[in-house]
Design a protein around this motif. Sequence first.
Motif, PDB file in Angstrom:
ATOM      1  N   MET A   1       0.826  -1.208   0.000  1.00  0.00           N
ATOM      2  CA  MET A   1       0.000   0.000   0.000  1.00  0.00           C
ATOM      3  C   MET A   1       0.859   1.256   0.000  1.00  0.00           C
ATOM      4  SD  MET A   1      -2.477   1.030   3.117  1.00  0.00           S
ATOM      5  CE  MET A   1      -3.979   1.460   2.302  1.00  0.00           C
ATOM      6  N   LEU A   2       1.854   1.292   0.892  1.00  0.00           N
ATOM      7  CA  LEU A   2       2.794   2.425   0.897  1.00  0.00           C
ATOM      8  C   LEU A   2       4.217   1.891   0.757  1.00  0.00           C
ATOM      9  CD1 LEU A   2       2.921   5.652   1.675  1.00  0.00           C
ATOM     10  CD2 LEU A   2       4.074   4.722   3.669  1.00  0.00           C
ATOM     11  N   LYS A   3       4.947   2.529  -0.126  1.00  0.00           N
ATOM     12  CA  LYS A   3       6.345   2.121  -0.333  1.00  0.00           C
ATOM     13  C   LYS A   3       7.219   3.361  -0.277  1.00  0.00           C
ATOM     14  CE  LYS A   3       7.907  -1.655  -3.218  1.00  0.00           C
ATOM     15  NZ  LYS A   3       7.440  -2.822  -2.476  1.00  0.00           N
ATOM     16  N   ILE A   4       8.201   3.333   0.613  1.00  0.00           N
ATOM     17  CA  ILE A   4       9.165   4.432   0.655  1.00  0.00           C
ATOM     18  C   ILE A   4      10.473   3.892   0.100  1.00  0.00           C
ATOM     19  CG2 ILE A   4      10.412   6.033   2.149  1.00  0.00           C
ATOM     20  CD1 ILE A   4       8.112   5.920   4.080  1.00  0.00           C
ATOM     21  N   ASN A   5      10.941   4.504  -0.993  1.00  0.00           N
ATOM     22  CA  ASN A   5      12.139   3.997  -1.665  1.00  0.00           C
ATOM     23  C   ASN A   5      13.315   4.955  -1.531  1.00  0.00           C
ATOM     24  OD1 ASN A   5      10.807   1.700  -2.604  1.00  0.00           O
ATOM     25  ND2 ASN A   5      10.039   2.796  -4.420  1.00  0.00           N
ATOM     26  N   ASN A   6      14.341   4.490  -0.864  1.00  0.00           N
ATOM     27  CA  ASN A   6      15.616   5.197  -0.773  1.00  0.00           C
ATOM     28  C   ASN A   6      15.438   6.698  -0.495  1.00  0.00           C
ATOM     29  OD1 ASN A   6      18.359   5.375  -0.758  1.00  0.00           O
ATOM     30  ND2 ASN A   6      18.542   5.599  -2.989  1.00  0.00           N
ATOM     31  N   LEU A   7      14.722   6.986   0.579  1.00  0.00           N
ATOM     32  CA  LEU A   7      14.350   8.373   0.881  1.00  0.00           C
ATOM     33  C   LEU A   7      15.472   9.129   1.593  1.00  0.00           C
ATOM     34  CD1 LEU A   7      11.903  10.436   1.000  1.00  0.00           C
ATOM     35  CD2 LEU A   7      11.535   9.560   3.311  1.00  0.00           C
ATOM     36  N   HIS A   8      15.819  10.258   1.008  1.00  0.00           N
ATOM     37  CA  HIS A   8      16.733  11.196   1.664  1.00  0.00           C
ATOM     38  C   HIS A   8      15.946  12.463   1.946  1.00  0.00           C
ATOM     39  CE1 HIS A   8      20.655   9.091   0.923  1.00  0.00           C
ATOM     40  NE2 HIS A   8      19.871   8.447   0.068  1.00  0.00           N
ATOM     41  N   ALA A   9      15.856  12.843   3.223  1.00  0.00           N
ATOM     42  CA  ALA A   9      15.037  14.007   3.558  1.00  0.00           C
ATOM     43  C   ALA A   9      15.599  14.692   4.792  1.00  0.00           C
ATOM     44  CB  ALA A   9      13.588  13.582   3.799  1.00  0.00           C
ATOM     45  N   GLY A  10      15.170  15.921   5.031  1.00  0.00           N
ATOM     46  CA  GLY A  10      15.652  16.657   6.196  1.00  0.00           C
ATOM     47  C   GLY A  10      15.028  18.029   6.249  1.00  0.00           C
ATOM     48  N   TYR A  11      15.743  18.965   6.888  1.00  0.00           N
ATOM     49  CA  TYR A  11      15.233  20.325   7.034  1.00  0.00           C
ATOM     50  C   TYR A  11      16.261  21.279   6.443  1.00  0.00           C
ATOM     51  CZ  TYR A  11      12.368  17.708  10.263  1.00  0.00           C
ATOM     52  OH  TYR A  11      11.535  16.771  10.812  1.00  0.00           O
ATOM     53  N   ASP A  12      15.856  22.030   5.455  1.00  0.00           N
ATOM     54  CA  ASP A  12      16.773  22.892   4.704  1.00  0.00           C
ATOM     55  C   ASP A  12      17.985  22.081   4.242  1.00  0.00           C
ATOM     56  OD1 ASP A  12      15.131  25.158   4.803  1.00  0.00           O
ATOM     57  OD2 ASP A  12      15.796  25.568   6.856  1.00  0.00           O
ATOM     58  N   LYS A  13      19.146  22.407   4.792  1.00  0.00           N
ATOM     59  CA  LYS A  13      20.338  21.714   4.278  1.00  0.00           C
ATOM     60  C   LYS A  13      20.763  20.553   5.175  1.00  0.00           C
ATOM     61  CE  LYS A  13      21.574  24.452   0.724  1.00  0.00           C
ATOM     62  NZ  LYS A  13      20.869  25.731   0.877  1.00  0.00           N
ATOM     63  N   ILE A  14      20.035  20.361   6.291  1.00  0.00           N
ATOM     64  CA  ILE A  14      20.444  19.303   7.220  1.00  0.00           C
ATOM     65  C   ILE A  14      19.764  17.986   6.849  1.00  0.00           C
ATOM     66  CG2 ILE A  14      20.723  18.721   9.656  1.00  0.00           C
ATOM     67  CD1 ILE A  14      19.685  21.677  10.185  1.00  0.00           C
ATOM     68  N   GLU A  15      20.554  17.054   6.367  1.00  0.00           N
ATOM     69  CA  GLU A  15      19.973  15.774   5.977  1.00  0.00           C
ATOM     70  C   GLU A  15      19.772  14.901   7.216  1.00  0.00           C
ATOM     71  OE1 GLU A  15      21.860  13.874   2.670  1.00  0.00           O
ATOM     72  OE2 GLU A  15      20.919  11.953   3.098  1.00  0.00           O
ATOM     73  N   ILE A  16      18.534  14.458   7.417  1.00  0.00           N
ATOM     74  CA  ILE A  16      18.238  13.614   8.585  1.00  0.00           C
ATOM     75  C   ILE A  16      18.068  12.158   8.151  1.00  0.00           C
ATOM     76  CG2 ILE A  16      16.666  13.250  10.525  1.00  0.00           C
ATOM     77  CD1 ILE A  16      18.006  15.948  10.733  1.00  0.00           C
ATOM     78  N   LEU A  17      17.284  11.947   7.108  1.00  0.00           N
ATOM     79  CA  LEU A  17      17.047  10.579   6.637  1.00  0.00           C
ATOM     80  C   LEU A  17      18.020  10.280   5.508  1.00  0.00           C
ATOM     81  CD1 LEU A  17      13.141  10.591   6.581  1.00  0.00           C
ATOM     82  CD2 LEU A  17      14.686   9.875   8.420  1.00  0.00           C
ATOM     83  N   LYS A  18      18.760   9.181   5.682  1.00  0.00           N
ATOM     84  CA  LYS A  18      19.844   8.903   4.721  1.00  0.00           C
ATOM     85  C   LYS A  18      19.574   7.579   4.019  1.00  0.00           C
ATOM     86  CE  LYS A  18      22.535  11.249   8.195  1.00  0.00           C
ATOM     87  NZ  LYS A  18      22.947  11.013   9.584  1.00  0.00           N
ATOM     88  N   GLY A  19      18.545   7.557   3.203  1.00  0.00           N
ATOM     89  CA  GLY A  19      18.250   6.343   2.448  1.00  0.00           C
ATOM     90  C   GLY A  19      17.362   5.384   3.208  1.00  0.00           C
ATOM     91  N   VAL A  20      16.097   5.763   3.397  1.00  0.00           N
ATOM     92  CA  VAL A  20      15.164   4.935   4.162  1.00  0.00           C
ATOM     93  C   VAL A  20      14.249   4.157   3.210  1.00  0.00           C
ATOM     94  CG1 VAL A  20      13.132   5.038   5.658  1.00  0.00           C
ATOM     95  CG2 VAL A  20      15.170   6.366   6.229  1.00  0.00           C
ATOM     96  N   ASN A  21      14.088   2.860   3.484  1.00  0.00           N
ATOM     97  CA  ASN A  21      13.161   2.021   2.720  1.00  0.00           C
ATOM     98  C   ASN A  21      12.142   1.420   3.673  1.00  0.00           C
ATOM     99  OD1 ASN A  21      14.430   1.935  -0.071  1.00  0.00           O
ATOM    100  ND2 ASN A  21      16.138   1.383   1.253  1.00  0.00           N
ATOM    101  N   ILE A  22      10.874   1.636   3.378  1.00  0.00           N
ATOM    102  CA  ILE A  22       9.811   1.070   4.218  1.00  0.00           C
ATOM    103  C   ILE A  22       8.701   0.591   3.305  1.00  0.00           C
ATOM    104  CG2 ILE A  22       7.977   1.633   5.876  1.00  0.00           C
ATOM    105  CD1 ILE A  22       9.880   3.451   7.299  1.00  0.00           C
ATOM    106  N   ASP A  23       8.079  -0.509   3.716  1.00  0.00           N
ATOM    107  CA  ASP A  23       7.042  -1.103   2.892  1.00  0.00           C
ATOM    108  C   ASP A  23       5.857  -1.429   3.804  1.00  0.00           C
ATOM    109  OD1 ASP A  23       5.681  -2.355   0.946  1.00  0.00           O
ATOM    110  OD2 ASP A  23       6.946  -4.151   0.863  1.00  0.00           O
ATOM    111  N   VAL A  24       4.705  -0.835   3.534  1.00  0.00           N
ATOM    112  CA  VAL A  24       3.517  -1.111   4.348  1.00  0.00           C
ATOM    113  C   VAL A  24       2.507  -1.844   3.484  1.00  0.00           C
ATOM    114  CG1 VAL A  24       1.722  -0.119   5.792  1.00  0.00           C
ATOM    115  CG2 VAL A  24       3.921   1.050   5.575  1.00  0.00           C
TER     116      VAL A  24
END
Lengths: 233, 292
Positions: A1-24
């Motif tokens: 239903m939900l697939k997160i593929n190789n997610l890189h995310a954060g706030y402005d220039k600060i990267e918090i998530l460094k390649g997250v994979n999740i499968d629901v």
Amino acid sequence: MLKINNLHAGYDKIEILKGVNIDVKNNEIIALIGPNGAGKSTILKSIFNLCNIYSGEIIFKDKNITKLQTYELIHEGISYVPQGRQIFRELTVKENLEMGAFILDKNVMKRNIKDVYQKFPFLKEKRNEYAINLSGGQQQLLAIGRALMQNPQLLLLDEPSLGLSPKSMKEMFNKIKEINKEGVSIIIVEQNAKQSVEIADRTYILEDGKIALNGGKEILKNKKLKDIYFGGR
Amino acid sequence: MGIVIQLLINSLIAGAIYALVAAGFSLIYSTNKFVHFAHGSVIAFSAYMLYLFYSILKFNFGIAVILTILFSGVFGYLLNLIYKKLRERNASSVILLIASVGLLILIESLILILFGADVKTIGFLKIAKGLEIFGGIITPLQIWIIIISLLLLGFLYLFMKKTKIGKAMRAVADNKDVAEIVGISSEKIYSYSFIIGSLIAGIAGILVGLEQNLEPAMGTNLMIKGFTGAVIGGIGSVSGAILGSFLLGFTENYGIWFLPSGYKDAIAFTLLFIFLLFKPRGILGKKWGGDK
Ligand SMILES: Nc1ncnc2c1ncn2[C@@H]1O[C@H](COP(=O)(O)OP(=O)(O)OP(=O)(O)O)[C@@H](O)[C@H]1O
Ligand SMILES: [Mg+2]
């Protein structure tokens, strides 16, 4: 239903998530645990497009939802309950629920409020009270009720048990199971590792912006979990 | 006895005007979380618009009033666009406050350039003979001022309590982040607050313009009173602003029973400072400050 593929995310220039994979999968409860500051809340925020996504994609029911606006996500069937009993304290209980269905049709709103009252009868009883006068546990249930006003297929819960007494905590987890039984998939972020692994179908353990481990209930016995969770203290 | 009644009447008239100013100001503050002093300029703008349409261009009075109210709403909308540009550059609420003072001065200067410094009068209803009530005198215009204010404040209350947009405004005022996640656009709500607040200020400008003479700095004077009323009542609370404004009207008018009438403005300032020092949250006590 939900697939997160190789997610890189954060706030402005600060990267918090460094390649997250999740499968629901359909109808699952997924627990997301990990130490403070690991980026658990950031995962939920990135699904709801509330932080910066640098790369990777989020697919919901075969549709790329990475760049959608809040109201579009609600229409797609995703609802979000942020961390920390986030309610409209100076609105009444009923108004809080109405605001949950702000972007929906008036008739849908009226139907959903009946459903929510049925699930949480105390909300009906206290519908004309200001939300600030509810107890902590009740406020958290109100926040969940507000999300249910949107008829979600996927519910994102950020630490719903935070600061609750053991009794209200138990009640909270029961309600979450109940909501799931009615066909709502749930991602629940928790500090309380044991409780959440127990109600979850599968658990992901996040460490420093990456998934360190995932699995079913057997994960509790994994030595690595203890290292990650209690290692640093 | 006559003097008590007369002061009561005067207090009600002053309170009604201050309440209109304070209610719009407080509404804007509650959602936007910054002090919009340029709200005062909307009042002056409106009074001079009425002067332009009615006294210079000789429009029919009703049409002049309707145009003035509409223009005031548009004016408020445009003011918000300026703030929006600043917000997009991450301006803090202090920067917005400074900008609002700048706007107030700018707009009053423009009025001064366009209309001149001499005092203007809108000759409508003013000369009507006063009625005597228990020894006090009140003109029909003054009766209208009180009635219109109370009606408007009542409508505003119902709007905030009963309509979807009104509830959304209270929701944004309460918790902007949660409002965003249920799909309420806070930018839109900011804009609605400015329009509604400015429509009310526009009507206040008309009432003041009919009752008193026009001068370019009239907005600043009324803004100080409205701001004081809002602080006394509890900033960000619209009902508090109304309560505080009437309290200010009464204190000012009964105060000059004991003090020379030249001290009227000093009373407002004194009250403002007393509250800022000892009860900054005002009577209906809300939290001061922008980001929570
Ligand atoms: N709005 C923000 N701007 C900048 N940095 C942020 C912001 N929100 C969170 N962070 C940072 O991102 C990191 C991860 O935060 P996040 O809230 O996702 O952690 P978490 O795992 O949910 O922790 P907790 O258990 O404390 O809720 C933290 O280092 C935090 O300081
Ligand atoms: Mg968190």
